[in-house]
Design a protein around this motif. Structure first.
Motif, PDB file in Angstrom:
ATOM      1  N   ASN A 109      10.160  17.957  31.923  1.00 37.91           N
ATOM      2  CA  ASN A 109      11.011  16.865  32.416  1.00 37.91           C
ATOM      3  C   ASN A 109      10.436  16.381  33.751  1.00 37.91           C
ATOM      4  N   VAL A 110       9.895  15.172  33.728  1.00 31.93           N
ATOM      5  CA  VAL A 110       9.283  14.574  34.915  1.00 31.93           C
ATOM      6  C   VAL A 110      10.290  13.625  35.559  1.00 31.93           C
ATOM      7  N   GLU A 111      10.763  13.990  36.748  1.00 33.51           N
ATOM      8  CA  GLU A 111      11.668  13.099  37.476  1.00 33.51           C
ATOM      9  C   GLU A 111      10.881  12.239  38.457  1.00 33.51           C
ATOM     10  N   LEU A 112      10.954  10.940  38.285  1.00 34.57           N
ATOM     11  CA  LEU A 112      10.330  10.006  39.218  1.00 34.57           C
ATOM     12  C   LEU A 112      11.290   9.797  40.379  1.00 34.57           C
ATOM     13  N   LYS A 113      10.873  10.179  41.579  1.00 29.68           N
ATOM     14  CA  LYS A 113      11.747  10.014  42.739  1.00 29.68           C
ATOM     15  C   LYS A 113      11.890   8.550  43.115  1.00 29.68           C
ATOM     16  N   ALA A 114      10.941   7.738  42.703  1.00 24.98           N
ATOM     17  CA  ALA A 114      11.020   6.284  42.877  1.00 24.98           C
ATOM     18  C   ALA A 114      10.062   5.650  41.879  1.00 24.98           C
ATOM     19  N   GLY A 115      10.395   4.439  41.460  1.00 25.73           N
ATOM     20  CA  GLY A 115       9.546   3.733  40.517  1.00 25.73           C
ATOM     21  C   GLY A 115       8.629   2.740  41.201  1.00 25.73           C
ATOM     22  N   SER A 116       8.192   1.761  40.441  1.00 31.88           N
ATOM     23  CA  SER A 116       7.161   0.833  40.912  1.00 31.88           C
ATOM     24  C   SER A 116       7.584  -0.036  42.082  1.00 31.88           C
ATOM     25  N   ASP A 117       8.881  -0.204  42.311  1.00 31.60           N
ATOM     26  CA  ASP A 117       9.310  -0.979  43.477  1.00 31.60           C
ATOM     27  C   ASP A 117       8.862  -0.289  44.764  1.00 31.60           C
ATOM     28  N   PHE A 118       8.723   1.026  44.716  1.00 36.25           N
ATOM     29  CA  PHE A 118       8.281   1.786  45.887  1.00 36.25           C
ATOM     30  C   PHE A 118       6.867   2.320  45.713  1.00 36.25           C
ATOM     31  N   TYR A 119       6.577   2.829  44.510  1.00 35.34           N
ATOM     32  CA  TYR A 119       5.263   3.368  44.171  1.00 35.34           C
ATOM     33  C   TYR A 119       4.665   2.532  43.041  1.00 35.34           C
ATOM     34  N   PRO A 120       4.021   1.414  43.349  1.00 32.58           N
ATOM     35  CA  PRO A 120       3.518   0.530  42.283  1.00 32.58           C
ATOM     36  C   PRO A 120       2.623   1.253  41.274  1.00 32.58           C
ATOM     37  N   GLY A 121       3.008   1.150  39.997  1.00 29.08           N
ATOM     38  CA  GLY A 121       2.204   1.707  38.922  1.00 29.08           C
ATOM     39  C   GLY A 121       2.410   3.176  38.640  1.00 29.08           C
ATOM     40  N   ILE A 122       3.393   3.826  39.290  1.00 25.27           N
ATOM     41  CA  ILE A 122       3.538   5.273  39.104  1.00 25.27           C
ATOM     42  C   ILE A 122       3.970   5.620  37.686  1.00 25.27           C
ATOM     43  N   GLU A 123       4.765   4.766  37.065  1.00 27.83           N
ATOM     44  CA  GLU A 123       5.223   5.067  35.708  1.00 27.83           C
ATOM     45  C   GLU A 123       4.047   5.136  34.735  1.00 27.83           C
ATOM     46  N   LYS A 124       3.190   4.126  34.791  1.00 28.39           N
ATOM     47  CA  LYS A 124       2.048   4.060  33.872  1.00 28.39           C
ATOM     48  C   LYS A 124       1.105   5.241  34.091  1.00 28.39           C
ATOM     49  N   LYS A 125       0.861   5.587  35.349  1.00 28.74           N
ATOM     50  CA  LYS A 125      -0.053   6.693  35.628  1.00 28.74           C
ATOM     51  C   LYS A 125       0.549   8.029  35.192  1.00 28.74           C
ATOM     52  N   ALA A 126       1.839   8.232  35.427  1.00 26.24           N
ATOM     53  CA  ALA A 126       2.492   9.475  35.004  1.00 26.24           C
ATOM     54  C   ALA A 126       2.440   9.624  33.490  1.00 26.24           C
ATOM     55  N   MET A 127       2.670   8.547  32.779  1.00 27.96           N
ATOM     56  CA  MET A 127       2.604   8.583  31.324  1.00 27.96           C
ATOM     57  C   MET A 127       1.198   8.933  30.849  1.00 27.96           C
ATOM     58  N   ALA A 128       0.193   8.328  31.471  1.00 25.63           N
ATOM     59  CA  ALA A 128      -1.195   8.589  31.061  1.00 25.63           C
ATOM     60  C   ALA A 128      -1.555  10.058  31.264  1.00 25.63           C
ATOM     61  N   ILE A 129      -1.149  10.624  32.384  1.00 25.56           N
ATOM     62  CA  ILE A 129      -1.451  12.033  32.670  1.00 25.56           C
ATOM     63  C   ILE A 129      -0.747  12.946  31.675  1.00 25.56           C
ATOM     64  N   CYS A 130       0.523  12.678  31.434  1.00 27.88           N
ATOM     65  CA  CYS A 130       1.293  13.540  30.522  1.00 27.88           C
ATOM     66  C   CYS A 130       0.794  13.438  29.085  1.00 27.88           C
ATOM     67  N   TYR A 131       0.605  12.217  28.605  1.00 30.35           N
ATOM     68  CA  TYR A 131       0.252  12.025  27.207  1.00 30.35           C
ATOM     69  C   TYR A 131      -1.207  12.341  26.911  1.00 30.35           C
ATOM     70  N   ASN A 132      -1.999  12.529  27.939  1.00 32.43           N
ATOM     71  CA  ASN A 132      -3.381  12.947  27.729  1.00 32.43           C
ATOM     72  C   ASN A 132      -3.461  14.351  27.151  1.00 32.43           C
ATOM     73  N   LYS A 133      -2.445  15.191  27.456  1.00 31.34           N
ATOM     74  CA  LYS A 133      -2.506  16.593  27.050  1.00 31.34           C
ATOM     75  C   LYS A 133      -1.254  17.095  26.332  1.00 31.34           C
ATOM     76  N   LEU A 134      -0.153  16.374  26.461  1.00 31.07           N
ATOM     77  CA  LEU A 134       1.091  16.784  25.814  1.00 31.07           C
ATOM     78  C   LEU A 134       1.538  15.708  24.835  1.00 31.07           C
ATOM     79  N   SER A 135       2.284  16.105  23.832  1.00 31.97           N
ATOM     80  CA  SER A 135       2.822  15.129  22.885  1.00 31.97           C
ATOM     81  C   SER A 135       4.019  14.415  23.515  1.00 31.97           C
ATOM     82  N   LYS A 136       4.332  13.261  22.997  1.00 33.11           N
ATOM     83  CA  LYS A 136       5.471  12.502  23.514  1.00 33.11           C
ATOM     84  C   LYS A 136       6.783  13.247  23.308  1.00 33.11           C
ATOM     85  N   ALA A 137       6.838  14.082  22.276  1.00 32.83           N
ATOM     86  CA  ALA A 137       8.055  14.851  22.009  1.00 32.83           C
ATOM     87  C   ALA A 137       8.286  15.948  23.034  1.00 32.83           C
ATOM     88  N   GLN A 138       7.264  16.262  23.839  1.00 33.98           N
ATOM     89  CA  GLN A 138       7.392  17.331  24.832  1.00 33.98           C
ATOM     90  C   GLN A 138       7.770  16.840  26.217  1.00 33.98           C
TER      91      GLN A 138
END
Length: 245
Positions: A109-138
């Motif tokens: 469970n990845v909690e984003l303390k702030a999204g792109s309004d504060f950290y531009p592009g953090i959502e996309k980068k977090a997804m890329a890191i997670c999905y590179n090695k883990l399945s979406k179901a995890q």
């Protein structure tokens, strides 16, 4: 079966959001862990709860004011423990090593303390890191910044999303559906008996935080909620085993 997520690892016993804390949570039998992410000054995703470094590291300034290399020089301090601030990628590598060792698929469970309004592009980068090695179901992405969740949903219709709230909401299942999320992540104090009775006939998945009280935990296990986020995964696992889930 109600899933057990270690809150920032095994926060009651180890320096929170560190590799040591996550490793011990898995060794205790947690089904997954919850963690918090920020950007460093140079755009690395760091696993840390607070925006500032004062409470956990005794350092002035905010986490986003330092590079990853600089942050690696600080230590997360807790009960004579001095641990390094990990990157999200390092935590995922730990999960993979423990999966290989245990043969058990683990949740993150990845909690984003702030999204792109504060950290531009953090959502996309977090997804890329997670999905590179883990399945979406995890992987579940959660946040109190619900705009961040909508960014993720627009990027990927199959990503799992959890709506974090701290107080009671009227008909939260309608709101969760409206923004396209999969889970409701409320503070356990907001789970009134009226609310719990209302959701009995609804396909509505709850992962509630931060449950350390054993009496409350037993009630939640008996109600078969989807997940419990806890500082004491060992205690929660013992209760679940006693109940026979």
């Amino acid at each position: 079966m109600t899933l057990i997520f270690g809150h920032r690892g095994a926060k009651a016993y180890y320096a929170e959001n560190t590799l040591a804390s996550f490793e011990h949570a898995f060794e205790m039998g947690a089904d997954g862990v919850e963690l918090d992410i920020h950007f460093s000054k140079d755009g690395e995703i760091m696993v840390f709860h607070d925006f500032t470094l004062t409470r956990m590291c005794g350092v002035n300034g905010s986490i986003f004011e330092y590079s990853c290399a600089e942050l690696k020089q600080f230590k997360v301090q807790f009960r004579n423990q001095y641990e390094e601030i990990p990157t999200l990628d390092e935590v995922i590598d730990l999960i993979l090593r423990f999966q290989e060792k245990s043969g058990k698929k683990l949740m993150l469970n990845v909690e984003l303390k702030a999204g792109s309004d504060f950290y531009p592009g953090i959502e996309k980068k977090a997804m890329a890191i997670c999905y590179n090695k883990l399945s979406k179901a995890q992987v579940i992405f959660s946040s109190f910044d619900h705009y961040a969740l909508t960014v993720i949903r627009n990027l990927d219709e199959k990503a799992l999303l959890g709506v974090l709230t701290a107080s009671a909401m009227v008909a939260p299942w309608e709101y969760v559906k409206k923004i396209g999320a999969n889970y409701y992540h409320p503070a356990y104090e907001s789970l009134t008996s009226r609310f719990m009775s209302e959701i009995k006939t609804i396909d509505f998945k709850l992962n509630t935080y931060t449950v350390n009280d054993t009496t409350i935990a037993k009630q939640l296990f008996l109600q078969n909620i989807n997940g419990i986020i806890t500082d004491t995964p060992d205690v929660m696992l013992a209760i679940r085993n006693d109940i026979g889930q």
